[in-house]
Design a protein around this motif. Structure first.
Motif, PDB file in Angstrom:
ATOM      1  N   THR A 260       0.827  -1.203   0.000  1.00  0.00           N
ATOM      2  CA  THR A 260       0.000   0.000   0.000  1.00  0.00           C
ATOM      3  C   THR A 260       0.865   1.258   0.000  1.00  0.00           C
ATOM      4  OG1 THR A 260      -0.127  -0.022   2.420  1.00  0.00           O
ATOM      5  CG2 THR A 260      -1.890  -1.150   1.226  1.00  0.00           C
ATOM      6  N   ASP A 262       1.284   5.572   1.026  1.00  0.00           N
ATOM      7  CA  ASP A 262       1.006   6.402   2.199  1.00  0.00           C
ATOM      8  C   ASP A 262      -0.403   6.990   2.154  1.00  0.00           C
ATOM      9  OD1 ASP A 262       1.692   7.888   0.011  1.00  0.00           O
ATOM     10  OD2 ASP A 262       3.282   9.019   0.986  1.00  0.00           O
ATOM     11  N   ASP A 264      -2.825   4.967   1.613  1.00  0.00           N
ATOM     12  CA  ASP A 264      -3.558   3.739   1.934  1.00  0.00           C
ATOM     13  C   ASP A 264      -4.228   3.119   0.709  1.00  0.00           C
ATOM     14  OD1 ASP A 264      -4.112   1.825   3.858  1.00  0.00           O
ATOM     15  OD2 ASP A 264      -6.122   2.614   4.250  1.00  0.00           O
ATOM     16  N   LYS A 265      -3.569   3.273  -0.442  1.00  0.00           N
ATOM     17  CA  LYS A 265      -4.066   2.649  -1.665  1.00  0.00           C
ATOM     18  C   LYS A 265      -3.254   1.384  -1.943  1.00  0.00           C
ATOM     19  CE  LYS A 265      -5.724   6.857  -3.925  1.00  0.00           C
ATOM     20  NZ  LYS A 265      -5.608   7.739  -5.124  1.00  0.00           N
ATOM     21  N   ASN A 266      -3.958   0.297  -2.212  1.00  0.00           N
ATOM     22  CA  ASN A 266      -3.289  -0.958  -2.543  1.00  0.00           C
ATOM     23  C   ASN A 266      -2.831  -0.899  -3.999  1.00  0.00           C
ATOM     24  OD1 ASN A 266      -2.985  -3.786  -3.537  1.00  0.00           O
ATOM     25  ND2 ASN A 266      -3.493  -4.246  -1.419  1.00  0.00           N
TER      26      ASN A 266
END
Length: 328
Positions: A260, A262, A264-266
């Motif tokens: 992920t 910073d 918070d995206k995969n």
């Protein structure tokens, strides 16, 4: 062949490791080459007993069922090295086509070992093999085969790069006690991943940089999935790529652990990992390349991931050229 007594008692062979995560599939028959030519990304005639090309098997949509290495044992007898968990699934898939070519498929009666430079020389001499010295070069004698792997990157130890295949009896007599994870670390540092059963039908070959390792022949005819694989290459449509990185922790990672940003995206998942000598974890992850252009902070299960440069360029390498370099 000489007796096994002297070499088995040598403490130096403690560095030779059983590669228990790998296994092999045998394909035998008068038209085994023709059978494989229609199924695999390799130019099968390159597997001539002196060169063992990387290869893969795909679905009609170009997703890999398995990647591996193809070698010819004798005329009409080919052997595929791959992750042990994929031998049975790939065999079941290929058996659907085998009757048309009158070939037989079976799990190989072979044990795979990884040896360092000093041990490779001893083992080659012991089994009457000419030590291969170029990438993917193969040598065989009797029921023993040896393949030279590219030197490890990111370490001052360049020696864990000879793969030896033996009968179970010969392998047992050697009493090898090396650490399998040492070979796996070398593969990770080389940007070389062996897909397992949980990763079937997930990736185009280019997503694991297979064309940059010489694992795809763009000069051969049709094989299952070839149209999709070729289109992705010539139109530049690959948006995910294999990346090398390190975690500052000795962390046991499950395959498919998420990566992920910073925000918070995969952006991808881990496909292989191994502990290093200094308490880190080396990983290979398939990541979406567009978010990487912004140089984001990356995270794997709460630990910061630092990307590193791969030991090869992301560009096409023709296996035909590698075979020529290997003198095959």
């Amino acid at each position: 062949m000489t007796t096994n007594t002297a070499i088995a008692s040598s403490t130096a062979l403690a560095a030779t490791a059983p590669l228990t995560h790998l296994s092999a599939l045998d394909i035998k028959g008068n038209d085994a080459a023709g059978f494989l030519q229609g199924q695999t990304s390799a130019q099968v005639n390159l597997a001539n007993g002196q060169f063992a090309p990387l290869t893969c098997f795909c679905t009609p949509k170009g997703r890999m069922l398995a990647n591996g290495q193809l070698l010819r044992v004798t005329e009409g007898h080919y052997r595929l090295i791959m992750h042990a968990s994929l031998v049975a699934p790939l065999m079941a898939h290929l058996k659907k086509f085998a009757p048309f070519y009158k070939v037989e498929l079976a799990a190989a009666d072979a044990i795979l070992l990884g040896a360092n430079r000093a041990n490779a020389r001893k083992l080659a001499e012991h089994f009457g093999l000419a030590l291969p010295t170029a990438a993917w070069q193969q040598a065989s004698a009797g029921q023993a085969s040896m393949i030279c792997y590219p030197e490890e990157s990111g370490s001052d130890n360049d020696s864990w790069r000879w793969l030896l295949m033996l009968t179970a009896a010969d392998a047992e007599a050697l009493n090898c006690q090396g650490d399998t994870t040492r070979w796996q670390l070398a593969d990770v540092r080389r940007g070389l991943v062996w897909l397992d059963a949980d990763q079937q039908d997930s990736y185009l070959p280019q997503m694991i940089n297979w064309e940059a390792l010489g694992g795809i022949s763009f000069k051969k005819g049709c094989y299952t999935g070839q149209e999709v694989v070729a289109r992705a290459h010539f139109r530049g449509q690959v948006k995910k790529r294999l990346q090398l990185g390190y975690l500052n922790a000795d962390t046991a990672l499950a395959s498919a652990a998420g990566v992920t940003t910073d925000e918070d995206k995969n952006i991808g998942e881990v496909v292989a990992s191994a502990p290093t000598e200094n308490g880190q974890t080396a990983i290979l992850a398939v990541l979406n390349t567009r978010p990487l252009e912004k140089n984001p902070t990356l995270d794997v299960e709460g630990t910061t991931l630092t990307l590193a440069e791969l030991p090869y360029a992301i560009e096409r390498v023709d296996p035909e050229a590698l075979a020529t370099e290997a003198g095959a």
